[in-house]
Scaffold this motif. Sequence first.
Motif, mmCIF file in Angstrom:
data_model
loop_
_atom_site.group_PDB
_atom_site.id
_atom_site.type_symbol
_atom_site.label_atom_id
_atom_site.label_comp_id
_atom_site.label_asym_id
_atom_site.label_seq_id
_atom_site.Cartn_x
_atom_site.Cartn_y
_atom_site.Cartn_z
ATOM 1 N N LEU A 267 0.812 -1.216 0.000
ATOM 2 C CA LEU A 267 0.000 0.000 0.000
ATOM 3 C C LEU A 267 0.849 1.271 0.000
ATOM 4 C CD1 LEU A 267 -2.729 -1.120 2.564
ATOM 5 C CD2 LEU A 267 -3.000 -0.878 0.093
ATOM 6 N N GLN A 268 2.028 1.187 -0.590
ATOM 7 C CA GLN A 268 2.887 2.359 -0.689
ATOM 8 C C GLN A 268 2.323 3.305 -1.759
ATOM 9 O OE1 GLN A 268 5.449 2.762 1.510
ATOM 10 N NE2 GLN A 268 4.588 0.864 2.344
ATOM 11 N N VAL A 269 2.207 4.565 -1.402
ATOM 12 C CA VAL A 269 1.574 5.552 -2.291
ATOM 13 C C VAL A 269 2.632 6.407 -2.963
ATOM 14 C CG1 VAL A 269 -0.009 7.512 -2.401
ATOM 15 C CG2 VAL A 269 -0.469 5.618 -0.827
ATOM 16 N N GLU A 270 2.528 6.512 -4.270
ATOM 17 C CA GLU A 270 3.403 7.414 -5.022
ATOM 18 C C GLU A 270 2.831 8.827 -4.925
ATOM 19 O OE1 GLU A 270 4.799 8.199 -9.644
ATOM 20 O OE2 GLU A 270 4.040 6.230 -9.047
ATOM 21 N N ASP B 42 -3.826 4.789 -9.209
ATOM 22 C CA ASP B 42 -2.557 4.098 -9.449
ATOM 23 C C ASP B 42 -2.237 3.106 -8.344
ATOM 24 O OD1 ASP B 42 -2.253 5.414 -11.823
ATOM 25 O OD2 ASP B 42 -0.705 6.794 -11.137
ATOM 26 N N LEU B 43 -2.617 3.430 -7.120
ATOM 27 C CA LEU B 43 -2.416 2.490 -6.019
ATOM 28 C C LEU B 43 -3.146 1.178 -6.300
ATOM 29 C CD1 LEU B 43 -1.470 1.807 -3.117
ATOM 30 C CD2 LEU B 43 -3.561 2.908 -2.298
ATOM 31 N N THR B 44 -4.390 1.263 -6.758
ATOM 32 C CA THR B 44 -5.159 0.044 -7.029
ATOM 33 C C THR B 44 -4.598 -0.710 -8.230
ATOM 34 O OG1 THR B 44 -6.781 1.189 -8.445
ATOM 35 C CG2 THR B 44 -7.261 1.084 -6.079
ATOM 36 N N SER C 177 -3.517 9.284 -7.579
ATOM 37 C CA SER C 177 -2.764 8.441 -6.649
ATOM 38 C C SER C 177 -3.586 7.238 -6.199
ATOM 39 C CB SER C 177 -2.332 9.257 -5.414
ATOM 40 O OG SER C 177 -1.383 10.238 -5.750
ATOM 41 N N ARG D 75 -1.365 -0.688 -9.272
ATOM 42 C CA ARG D 75 -0.097 -1.312 -8.880
ATOM 43 C C ARG D 75 -0.344 -2.531 -7.992
ATOM 44 N NH1 ARG D 75 1.580 4.024 -8.241
ATOM 45 N NH2 ARG D 75 1.314 3.842 -5.978
ATOM 46 N N SER E 100 -5.955 -0.688 4.034
ATOM 47 C CA SER E 100 -6.373 -0.197 2.720
ATOM 48 C C SER E 100 -7.313 0.989 2.857
ATOM 49 C CB SER E 100 -7.065 -1.317 1.932
ATOM 50 O OG SER E 100 -6.177 -2.378 1.673
#
Length: 202
Positions: free
Chosen positions: A68-71, A82-84, A79, A86, A120
């Motif tokens: 669950l690392q967020v860019e 993209d999290l989902t 964001s 990745r 999450s």
Amino acid sequence: MARQERGQRTRHCILMAAAELFDERGYDSASTTDILARAGLTRGALYHHFPSKEAIALALLDAHVEALQVEDQPVKLQSVIDLTLRFAQRLQRDPVLRASVRLSVEQSSFSSPRVGYEQSMEVILGLLRQAETQGETLPGIDMNEAASFIVGAYTGIQTMAQAYSNRADLLSRVSSLWQFLLPGLATPGLVGRLRTTPPSAA
């Protein structure tokens, strides 16, 4: 140092073997004997690192949190998307994360603390609140409800993808989820600017 490195390798080997078996068979159908056979280790080596099968499962749940690392991006709804995406890509190739997800959703003798769901929702809620502050979301949305819905919908989609294609079509399903969801979440001017495909495919 060499002993410490061997210990780390042994621990990793146990976790990988257990992850593969939990992912393939589920928690109840994978015994410690099966894990040892898959890992090629002795029972003493296993119990040196983990006192029980449940302890192995708890260690595997950490993978959910790590995924669950967020860019950091200027548009916070991007964001979230993209999290989902990745997370979906990692589910397709990472047996440890797949095992973690199965442990979270499966009804078994393992009493999962549901860490994955809570983490999450916490991460997504934080991003949604930032998006709200930046004027990216429609007015009047309950962000707690939105975060809970996103996590629930994602869980359902990845479960369907597992059942129908062994998650081969998971990315396209996640993309479709966002295409339906965004008009009820994002401001009209932002909807068309948000990418719902993985960054590498953009």
